[in-house]
Design a protein around this motif. Sequence first.
Motif, PDB file in Angstrom:
ATOM      1  N   LEU A   1       0.837  -1.210   0.000  1.00  0.00           N
ATOM      2  CA  LEU A   1       0.000   0.000   0.000  1.00  0.00           C
ATOM      3  C   LEU A   1       0.870   1.257   0.000  1.00  0.00           C
ATOM      4  O   LEU A   1       0.544   2.255  -0.659  1.00  0.00           O
ATOM      5  CB  LEU A   1      -0.945   0.000   1.210  1.00  0.00           C
ATOM      6  N   ILE A   2       1.982   1.202   0.704  1.00  0.00           N
ATOM      7  CA  ILE A   2       2.884   2.367   0.741  1.00  0.00           C
ATOM      8  C   ILE A   2       3.502   2.593  -0.648  1.00  0.00           C
ATOM      9  O   ILE A   2       3.634   3.727  -1.112  1.00  0.00           O
ATOM     10  CB  ILE A   2       3.965   2.180   1.836  1.00  0.00           C
ATOM     11  N   ARG A   3       3.824   1.499  -1.333  1.00  0.00           N
ATOM     12  CA  ARG A   3       4.357   1.633  -2.708  1.00  0.00           C
ATOM     13  C   ARG A   3       3.289   2.236  -3.635  1.00  0.00           C
ATOM     14  O   ARG A   3       3.580   3.086  -4.456  1.00  0.00           O
ATOM     15  CB  ARG A   3       4.794   0.269  -3.256  1.00  0.00           C
ATOM     16  N   ALA A   4       2.055   1.779  -3.479  1.00  0.00           N
ATOM     17  CA  ALA A   4       0.977   2.319  -4.324  1.00  0.00           C
ATOM     18  C   ALA A   4       0.828   3.829  -4.085  1.00  0.00           C
ATOM     19  O   ALA A   4       0.609   4.603  -5.025  1.00  0.00           O
ATOM     20  CB  ALA A   4      -0.343   1.601  -4.029  1.00  0.00           C
ATOM     21  N   ALA A   5       0.960   4.230  -2.823  1.00  0.00           N
ATOM     22  CA  ALA A   5       0.870   5.660  -2.499  1.00  0.00           C
ATOM     23  C   ALA A   5       1.971   6.433  -3.230  1.00  0.00           C
ATOM     24  O   ALA A   5       1.733   7.505  -3.802  1.00  0.00           O
ATOM     25  CB  ALA A   5       0.987   5.857  -0.991  1.00  0.00           C
ATOM     26  N   ALA A   6       3.171   5.865  -3.239  1.00  0.00           N
ATOM     27  CA  ALA A   6       4.301   6.549  -3.901  1.00  0.00           C
ATOM     28  C   ALA A   6       4.066   6.646  -5.413  1.00  0.00           C
ATOM     29  O   ALA A   6       4.390   7.663  -6.042  1.00  0.00           O
ATOM     30  CB  ALA A   6       5.604   5.804  -3.592  1.00  0.00           C
ATOM     31  N   ILE A   7       3.492   5.600  -5.989  1.00  0.00           N
ATOM     32  CA  ILE A   7       3.218   5.616  -7.444  1.00  0.00           C
ATOM     33  C   ILE A   7       2.202   6.723  -7.757  1.00  0.00           C
ATOM     34  O   ILE A   7       2.374   7.498  -8.713  1.00  0.00           O
ATOM     35  CB  ILE A   7       2.699   4.228  -7.898  1.00  0.00           C
TER      36      ILE A   7
ATOM     37  N   PRO B   1      -3.014   9.240  -1.663  1.00  0.00           N
ATOM     38  CA  PRO B   1      -1.875   8.455  -1.137  1.00  0.00           C
ATOM     39  C   PRO B   1      -1.797   8.476   0.384  1.00  0.00           C
ATOM     40  O   PRO B   1      -1.407   7.477   0.995  1.00  0.00           O
ATOM     41  CB  PRO B   1      -0.643   9.144  -1.742  1.00  0.00           C
ATOM     42  N   GLN B   2      -2.188   9.611   0.979  1.00  0.00           N
ATOM     43  CA  GLN B   2      -2.154   9.662   2.455  1.00  0.00           C
ATOM     44  C   GLN B   2      -3.106   8.623   3.043  1.00  0.00           C
ATOM     45  O   GLN B   2      -2.806   7.968   4.037  1.00  0.00           O
ATOM     46  CB  GLN B   2      -2.565  11.058   2.945  1.00  0.00           C
TER      47      GLN B   2
ATOM     48  N   PRO C   1     -13.515  10.625  -6.928  1.00  0.00           N
ATOM     49  CA  PRO C   1     -13.336   9.306  -7.550  1.00  0.00           C
ATOM     50  C   PRO C   1     -12.017   8.602  -7.223  1.00  0.00           C
ATOM     51  O   PRO C   1     -11.836   7.431  -7.565  1.00  0.00           O
ATOM     52  CB  PRO C   1     -13.419   9.624  -9.049  1.00  0.00           C
ATOM     53  N   LEU C   2     -11.094   9.313  -6.545  1.00  0.00           N
ATOM     54  CA  LEU C   2      -9.873   8.662  -6.041  1.00  0.00           C
ATOM     55  C   LEU C   2      -9.945   8.526  -4.519  1.00  0.00           C
ATOM     56  O   LEU C   2      -9.653   7.474  -3.956  1.00  0.00           O
ATOM     57  CB  LEU C   2      -8.636   9.501  -6.391  1.00  0.00           C
ATOM     58  N   ASN C   3     -10.320   9.633  -3.876  1.00  0.00           N
ATOM     59  CA  ASN C   3     -10.287   9.689  -2.419  1.00  0.00           C
ATOM     60  C   ASN C   3     -11.235   8.657  -1.789  1.00  0.00           C
ATOM     61  O   ASN C   3     -10.833   7.882  -0.899  1.00  0.00           O
ATOM     62  CB  ASN C   3     -10.659  11.118  -1.984  1.00  0.00           C
TER      63      ASN C   3
ATOM     64  N   GLU D   1      -4.516   0.481 -11.241  1.00  0.00           N
ATOM     65  CA  GLU D   1      -3.185   0.329 -11.854  1.00  0.00           C
ATOM     66  C   GLU D   1      -2.085   0.512 -10.811  1.00  0.00           C
ATOM     67  O   GLU D   1      -1.121  -0.260 -10.765  1.00  0.00           O
ATOM     68  CB  GLU D   1      -2.993   1.383 -12.962  1.00  0.00           C
ATOM     69  N   ALA D   2      -2.231   1.554  -9.971  1.00  0.00           N
ATOM     70  CA  ALA D   2      -1.191   1.824  -8.963  1.00  0.00           C
ATOM     71  C   ALA D   2      -1.094   0.668  -7.966  1.00  0.00           C
ATOM     72  O   ALA D   2       0.010   0.238  -7.599  1.00  0.00           O
ATOM     73  CB  ALA D   2      -1.498   3.135  -8.238  1.00  0.00           C
ATOM     74  N   LEU D   3      -2.235   0.138  -7.542  1.00  0.00           N
ATOM     75  CA  LEU D   3      -2.228  -0.954  -6.564  1.00  0.00           C
ATOM     76  C   LEU D   3      -1.606  -2.214  -7.160  1.00  0.00           C
ATOM     77  O   LEU D   3      -0.821  -2.914  -6.504  1.00  0.00           O
ATOM     78  CB  LEU D   3      -3.651  -1.232  -6.076  1.00  0.00           C
ATOM     79  N   LEU D   4      -1.931  -2.489  -8.433  1.00  0.00           N
ATOM     80  CA  LEU D   4      -1.370  -3.690  -9.074  1.00  0.00           C
ATOM     81  C   LEU D   4       0.136  -3.532  -9.279  1.00  0.00           C
ATOM     82  O   LEU D   4       0.914  -4.450  -9.000  1.00  0.00           O
ATOM     83  CB  LEU D   4      -2.062  -3.950 -10.412  1.00  0.00           C
ATOM     84  N   GLU D   5       0.530  -2.349  -9.751  1.00  0.00           N
ATOM     85  CA  GLU D   5       1.969  -2.115  -9.972  1.00  0.00           C
ATOM     86  C   GLU D   5       2.739  -2.228  -8.655  1.00  0.00           C
ATOM     87  O   GLU D   5       3.861  -2.713  -8.612  1.00  0.00           O
ATOM     88  CB  GLU D   5       2.166  -0.716 -10.581  1.00  0.00           C
ATOM     89  N   ALA D   6       2.076  -1.829  -7.570  1.00  0.00           N
ATOM     90  CA  ALA D   6       2.739  -1.883  -6.256  1.00  0.00           C
ATOM     91  C   ALA D   6       2.855  -3.301  -5.722  1.00  0.00           C
ATOM     92  O   ALA D   6       3.624  -3.563  -4.805  1.00  0.00           O
ATOM     93  CB  ALA D   6       1.962  -1.024  -5.266  1.00  0.00           C
TER      94      ALA D   6
END
Length: 478
Positions: A71-77, A108-109, A153-155, A188-193
Amino acid sequence: MTLTVQNFVGGEWVESSTGRRFERHNPAHLSEVVATAPESSADDIDRAVSYVAEHRHEWAALAPDKRADVLIRAAAILEANAATLAEELVREEGKTLAEATIETSRTPQNLRFYAGESLRLTGETYPTGDGTLVYSSREPVGVVAAITPWNFPLNIPSRKLGPALAAGNAVVFKPSELTPVMGQRLVEALLEAGVPGGALALVHGHAEAGRALVSHRGVNAVTFTGSTAVGQAIHSAVAVDVRCQLEMGGKNAMVVLPDADIERTAGIIVKGAFGLSGQACTGTSRVIVHESVQLDLLDRVMERARSAVVGDGLTKGVTMGPLASAGQWDKYLEFLKEGDASDARLETPTKGQLLGKGYFARPAVFSDVQPHDRMAQEEIFGPVLAFLTVSSYDEAITVANDSPFGLSAGIATSDIGTALAFSRDVHAGVVKVNQSTNGMAMNAPFGGTKLSSTQTHKEQAGATMMHFYTTDKTVYFS
Ligand code: NAD
């Protein structure tokens, strides 16, 4: 440029089984197709749920710190792509770039906050006196269906997918049909992470896809944010053994008393009523003002409302973007007509015209609204503000509580005793003193009373939300 988004089902990016697609247009330039997305059928939903139900254990078995790392990696992406993301968000949803930038930094937070919570999923031991060791442990609920609206739609999805995944659940996510790109970007961010395909699926579509998802027997929990009407339909559709969390509409009131700082309060009201073009669930839609300060407050609110710069959220200087959709636009016009037909008076010179070729609406302020007018009772979810006049604190409370909703409420006063009394007396899940009814802390519980939330599971932020995504198991050990 038109983006082509896809479903993520069975661990791969795919089209819907029917091949049907729908378009999303830029609400500031209706001829511009921002994206096309697959229209998921009941078959697609079935494949998505069945696959994660079968493969979810790999993610659930991962050590909590490893899930936190992901999850922290997804936040960084998301942070690395924040500038592009914010522009896409403006084009797809319509908010201003400044509002979009707040959302792309908050998302990300949220993921980092819930990464921390995955490490805090502890159990308890219970003394028995007979030598039996009794303890409880917390397990993931299983497959979580997450259904979200378009206004954040993100938050909002990050406050569902973040805690669900942190607790070791699998998620089938259906974003709003108005914001498929933002749904895609988060996944996409979660999968990449590193979230495995067995723990996450993305299914685009309209109400039909949502209905198939909430009634699928492989789903163990449904978390929904959206309108009260749809929330009620979901509540009736879910089976008794499915957990259900609904965050729904509001009709948020700001009470203004004679001892308030009227200049400051006018700013607070305008931010609450017209921020996000009036399309925030916690936005201020009723001002309940004491008669002695009514005219002064109205003047100052109108002055600010008139200075709103309405336009494409990517244009410099614009302070209010377009409404998000034709449905939103129709509702705005409907309530302008409703105000005309009642004894309420339209104070701001609002023209219901399409400025350029988008759903551009100017702020509208109605005074002399009566507590039982539709304008004071129904959620409008647009830049329409109702002023109701009262002659005492007690009357203000009666009017504030005379609503089917109970999401957020505010009071403007300089008396601490009155502020404390209001926080007890008002029927709302969130109470703000000398602050806008919208804008919430990410680490505090958030949810409404009455028809704004399901009362069994209402938290939509903060650590208490982890209870929805975990189930307690109690073990007796001799
Ligand atoms: P909506 O209820 O129309 O749609 C929300 C989601 O539900 C969408 O993804 C939609 O496709 C899906 N859906 C529609 N019908 C369905 C059905 N029968 N079964 C399952 N899913 C279905 O809401 P919206 O227009 O996207 O969002 C605006 C509403 O959301 C407002 O009422 C606002 O107050 C509310 N909202 C509440 C909060 C909160 O925290 N309380 C936050 C944001 C928005």
